[in-house]
Design an enzyme around this catalytic site. Sequence first.
Site, mmCIF file in Angstrom:
data_model
loop_
_atom_site.group_PDB
_atom_site.id
_atom_site.type_symbol
_atom_site.label_atom_id
_atom_site.label_comp_id
_atom_site.label_asym_id
_atom_site.label_seq_id
_atom_site.Cartn_x
_atom_site.Cartn_y
_atom_site.Cartn_z
ATOM 1 C CB SER A 139 -6.564 -9.285 3.583
ATOM 2 O OG SER A 139 -5.886 -8.790 3.849
ATOM 3 C CE LYS A 169 2.831 -4.366 7.330
ATOM 4 N NZ LYS A 169 1.262 -3.857 7.142
ATOM 5 C CG ASP A 174 1.249 -8.304 3.487
ATOM 6 O OD1 ASP A 174 1.428 -7.635 4.238
ATOM 7 O OD2 ASP A 174 -0.107 -7.830 3.685
HETATM 8 C C1 S3P Z 1 -3.808 -6.223 6.313
HETATM 9 C C2 S3P Z 1 -3.197 -4.959 5.834
HETATM 10 C C3 S3P Z 1 -2.122 -4.544 5.908
HETATM 11 C C4 S3P Z 1 -1.142 -6.159 5.953
HETATM 12 C C5 S3P Z 1 -2.109 -7.070 6.447
HETATM 13 C C6 S3P Z 1 -3.281 -7.855 6.776
HETATM 14 C C7 S3P Z 1 -5.147 -6.918 5.739
HETATM 15 O O1 S3P Z 1 -1.677 -3.741 7.102
HETATM 16 O O2 S3P Z 1 0.235 -5.754 6.211
HETATM 17 O O3 S3P Z 1 -0.913 -8.367 6.368
HETATM 18 O O4 S3P Z 1 -5.584 -8.011 6.049
HETATM 19 O O5 S3P Z 1 -6.225 -5.343 5.984
HETATM 20 P P1 S3P Z 1 -2.171 -2.696 7.600
HETATM 21 O O6 S3P Z 1 -3.750 -2.624 7.770
HETATM 22 O O7 S3P Z 1 -1.257 -2.206 8.409
HETATM 23 O O8 S3P Z 1 -1.058 -2.239 6.463
#
Ligand code: S3P
Length: 437
Positions: free
Chosen positions: A23, A343, A316
């Site tokens: 991220s 997801k 996650d």
């Molecule tokens: C992420 C946010 C999450 C997460 C994803 C990565 C990000 O998703 O599940 O693996 O990098 O902002 P959501 O924003 O849809 O919850």
Amino acid sequence: MRPSDIHCSSAIHIDRELPGDKSISHRAAIIAAIGDGESVIQNRATGADVVSTLQCLSQLGVEIETSATEIRVKGKGLNGLQKADRHLDCGNSGTTARLLAGVLAGQPFESVLAGDESLSRRPMRRIAHPLRRMGAGIQISEDGTLPMTISGSVLKGLSHTLEAASAQVKSCLLLAGMYAQGETTIFETIPTRDHTERLLPFIRKEFLPDGHKLTVQGGCSILPFNITVPGDFSSAAFLIAAGILIPDSHIRLRRVGLNPTRTGLLDVLEKMGAQVTIENHVVDAIEPFGDIVVSYNGETLHGCFLDEKIIAGIIDEIPILAVLGTQTDSGLEIRNASELRNKECDRIRAIVYNLRQMGAEVDEFEDGLFVHPSNLRPAAIKTFGDHRIAMAFTIAAMAAGGVSTLDDSECVAISFPGFMKYLGIEPTDRHRELLSC
Ligand code: S3P
């Protein structure tokens, strides 16, 4: 698709760093691309998702140099991106699609975002609606999915409350807000990962009794930066679970990201009575980090009920938590987690399917699941092409003993290409049938 056999495991011993957080790496690359001057991102994420982001940025005219551990980005400034000559392929990566959409909404040209089969099923109305309200032209499929055609425009500031807890939606709108006239304000009632805000210190953050208010002023410029990305906590989660489940294991993961919006798993593990300790904790960095230490102690975990407030902080990690749930004294119940169905695959369905294949008793709900205390047996695991399902059930298979098969071991490369090697597994292509050992 590459199948492999996962054998019953002997103790796991790991003492090393992990590749950088996915991220943070996505955000650092995108923000550097619209920043001024050259930024350096060290200990980058190595997975395919971040490669998708880098390829899209290159198509938009950004000069990027990568090595095994580093990314150098020559920023084009807020208004220097160029129209891509074809669609931008976001691969499997929701973060690439949703964050880039925010940036592209403010460009004076048209862009098309597309993705693989999995990404092309994921919901995009959550960003399309607010971006349209900011003035961007957004076209998506009738089902609300990619491909997305973005006719960028001069945007106007927006005040928006997030309907679902989503750091991707929040970040998309904050990035679009940088291109807007006036202020853009986002309210989130449930805190989500805050990596974008940490990299853009001019975003104002206010803590209200019922959530967070984030404000960005259009037109702010971004200075070049140098960041060492801490190890990916979401990758660490699988190895932490290996340390808890596999007898005589000892795991030390160095310099892992410990941003509190990401480490809900540690709080849950504490409630479950698992012994996980943090050493060398550094908190005064853009992103806090430290060493995570786990030694197998053979104690049964306590059961637990997890719902709304904690879900965003463990979103996650739910596949691997569900695996740990089988080893509790009274079961693990997860509710208010219907986002899991959106997801890389429908993760509730995938977890339930695979746990049942392994002999576990599981109740499925629209918004979650209840994992009963169960013994796991070897099975044919279906990953549904989802990296986190593949990694969670690799650990489950190792803990189960015997030999399980995984229908697609290569999908782990989306976030953690070295995963099998960390566990000492050399994937073999032999066959899919169950063998017994
Ligand atoms: C992420 C946010 C999450 C997460 C994803 C990565 C990000 O998703 O599940 O693996 O990098 O902002 P959501 O924003 O849809 O919850």
